[in-house]
Design a protein around this motif. Structure first.
Motif, PDB file in Angstrom:
ATOM      1  N   ASP A 106      -0.779   5.574  -7.246  1.00 24.32           N
ATOM      2  CA  ASP A 106      -2.139   5.935  -7.633  1.00 24.32           C
ATOM      3  C   ASP A 106      -2.334   5.681  -9.129  1.00 24.32           C
ATOM      4  O   ASP A 106      -1.623   6.248  -9.957  1.00 24.32           O
TER       5      ASP A 106
ATOM      6  N   THR B 205      -3.690   1.573  -4.698  1.00 27.43           N
ATOM      7  CA  THR B 205      -2.291   1.301  -5.041  1.00 27.43           C
ATOM      8  C   THR B 205      -2.266   0.266  -6.153  1.00 27.43           C
ATOM      9  O   THR B 205      -2.768  -0.845  -5.992  1.00 27.43           O
TER      10      THR B 205
ATOM     11  N   LYS C  72      -6.089  10.954  -0.828  1.00 26.10           N
ATOM     12  CA  LYS C  72      -6.115  10.118   0.377  1.00 26.10           C
ATOM     13  C   LYS C  72      -6.862   8.811   0.129  1.00 26.10           C
ATOM     14  O   LYS C  72      -6.632   7.823   0.833  1.00 26.10           O
ATOM     15  N   CYS C  73      -7.751   8.814  -0.837  1.00 22.65           N
ATOM     16  CA  CYS C  73      -8.546   7.620  -1.140  1.00 22.65           C
ATOM     17  C   CYS C  73      -7.972   6.819  -2.306  1.00 22.65           C
ATOM     18  O   CYS C  73      -8.612   5.874  -2.796  1.00 22.65           O
TER      19      CYS C  73
ATOM     20  N   SER D 253       2.169  15.322  -1.399  1.00 24.82           N
ATOM     21  CA  SER D 253       2.204  16.514  -0.537  1.00 24.82           C
ATOM     22  C   SER D 253       3.643  16.913  -0.222  1.00 24.82           C
ATOM     23  O   SER D 253       4.002  18.102  -0.276  1.00 24.82           O
TER      24      SER D 253
ATOM     25  N   VAL E 178       0.851  -1.190   0.000  1.00 17.52           N
ATOM     26  CA  VAL E 178       0.000   0.000   0.000  1.00 17.52           C
ATOM     27  C   VAL E 178       0.889   1.244   0.000  1.00 17.52           C
ATOM     28  O   VAL E 178       1.797   1.374   0.823  1.00 17.52           O
ATOM     29  N   VAL E 179       0.635   2.138  -0.947  1.00 11.86           N
ATOM     30  CA  VAL E 179       1.399   3.379  -1.087  1.00 11.86           C
ATOM     31  C   VAL E 179       0.524   4.556  -0.675  1.00 11.86           C
ATOM     32  O   VAL E 179      -0.627   4.653  -1.112  1.00 11.86           O
ATOM     33  N   ASP E 180       1.054   5.436   0.153  1.00 11.94           N
ATOM     34  CA  ASP E 180       0.332   6.637   0.579  1.00 11.94           C
ATOM     35  C   ASP E 180       0.613   7.761  -0.419  1.00 11.94           C
ATOM     36  O   ASP E 180       1.518   8.564  -0.228  1.00 11.94           O
ATOM     37  N   SER E 181      -0.171   7.793  -1.494  1.00  7.10           N
ATOM     38  CA  SER E 181       0.065   8.772  -2.560  1.00  7.10           C
ATOM     39  C   SER E 181      -0.102  10.197  -2.064  1.00  7.10           C
ATOM     40  O   SER E 181       0.634  11.105  -2.487  1.00  7.10           O
ATOM     41  N   TYR E 182      -1.050  10.405  -1.170  1.00  6.54           N
ATOM     42  CA  TYR E 182      -1.276  11.759  -0.637  1.00  6.54           C
ATOM     43  C   TYR E 182      -0.036  12.271   0.089  1.00  6.54           C
ATOM     44  O   TYR E 182       0.398  13.409  -0.132  1.00  6.54           O
ATOM     45  N   ALA E 183       0.556  11.448   0.939  1.00  5.13           N
ATOM     46  CA  ALA E 183       1.751  11.864   1.683  1.00  5.13           C
ATOM     47  C   ALA E 183       2.919  12.121   0.736  1.00  5.13           C
ATOM     48  O   ALA E 183       3.659  13.110   0.896  1.00  5.13           O
TER      49      ALA E 183
END
Length: 284
Positions: A193, A161, A157-158, A122, A114-119
């Motif tokens: 994303d 991945t 945030k939604c 940003s 799982v990749v946190d694209s928002y972080a």
């Protein structure tokens, strides 16, 4: 072994001829091996889903440990951009539909990470804003782009991945001898994303063939594109449009001028960001 010099990649590339056929060898520094190995594994998985992607042959590290390599099938074909001027709008649209279906195949590969694209985006935005300021690269419309990003970036945030091609546009597509669209060059692939992969469609492919770009959306989504898609995808378009000046700055005035043209195209397509669905989709 014949050197291949086209493209922006820093990889050393060679066409290799053997009794078994032709292949493309890409050589990179050894510290790239983990990323190249991941790329190879994902492309090998794609080979099980479709014959439209180059077959993964092998990968490894050089005997001296200084370099790594990946090797893929050499696909015989003509660059799509060279073929498109001779095609009708309907033929270009159909290739776009096929491209959209193939992009869906790429994104539908199951992933466990799982990749946190928002972080990630940003943090990238914070760094790029400071670079733009330090290099005095701000331009008319820049603040409008930043305002849109600040308001809409939480959409990421939604984000799911998926495996990303990383550079999905007509420059990385071939038309083979049977007239089929083939997808090449996974050098910029990653996990992240899936909607980031549409950035090049809204910029480069749209510039070269609006029928193709329209078709890509149809092939990927079918008859109905989710309303949330457009503002979400536009975040990536603006990240690359606005902050692409930092990259262009490294290569001189010619590339800076090209980036300004791209920015003007984006602002025109989206009516100075008063709309999130590009105007060219409304053209008959």
């Amino acid at each position: 072994m014949e050197p291949v010099t086209v493209g922006w990649s820093h990889d050393q590339k060679y066409k290799i001829e053997t009794k078994a056929g032709s292949s493309l060898l890409r050589v990179s520094p050894a510290d790239s091996y983990a990323r190249k190995q991941e790329e190879f594994i994902q492309v090998a998985r794609l080979n099980e889903e479709s014959g439209a992607f180059p077959s993964a042959v092998d990968h490894g590290v050089s005997p001296d440990g200084k370099d790594c390599f990946v090797r893929y099938e050499w696909i015989e074909g003509t660059e799509a951009l060279a073929v498109f001027p001779s095609l009708t709008d309907e033929q270009q649209l159909q290739h776009g539909v096929n491209a959209g279906k193939l992009l869906r195949v790429i994104h539908d590969l199951p992933q466990t990470k799982v990749v946190d694209s928002y972080a990630i985006i940003s943090a990238k935005m914070t760094v790029r804003r400071q670079q733009m300021k330090d290099l005095n690269l701000e331009f008319p419309g820049y603040e409008t782009m930043l305002d849109f990003l600040e308001r809409h970036l939480p959409l990421l945030k939604c984000a799911a991945t998926t495996f990303q091609h990383g550079d999905f546009h007509l420059d990385n597509m071939l038309i083979d001898s049977e007239g089929r669209l083939r997808i090449i060059d996974f050098n910029r692939s990653n996990l992240g994303d899936p909607l980031e992969d549409f950035n090049q469609m809204f910029t480069f492919s749209r510039r070269d063939s609006i029928p193709f770009a329209r078709g890509q959306l149809v092939g990927y989504f079918g008859d109905t594109v989710p309303d949330s898609f457009y503002p979400h995808a536009l975040c990536y378009i603006l990240m690359n449009g606005a902050f692409g000046m930092v990259w262009s700055h490294q290569f001189g005035e010619k590339e800076i001028a090209v980036q300004h043209e791209l920015i003007a195209q984006i602002m025109s397509d989206f009516d100075e960001l008063e709309r999130v669905r590009p105007a060219w989709l409304d053209l008959v």
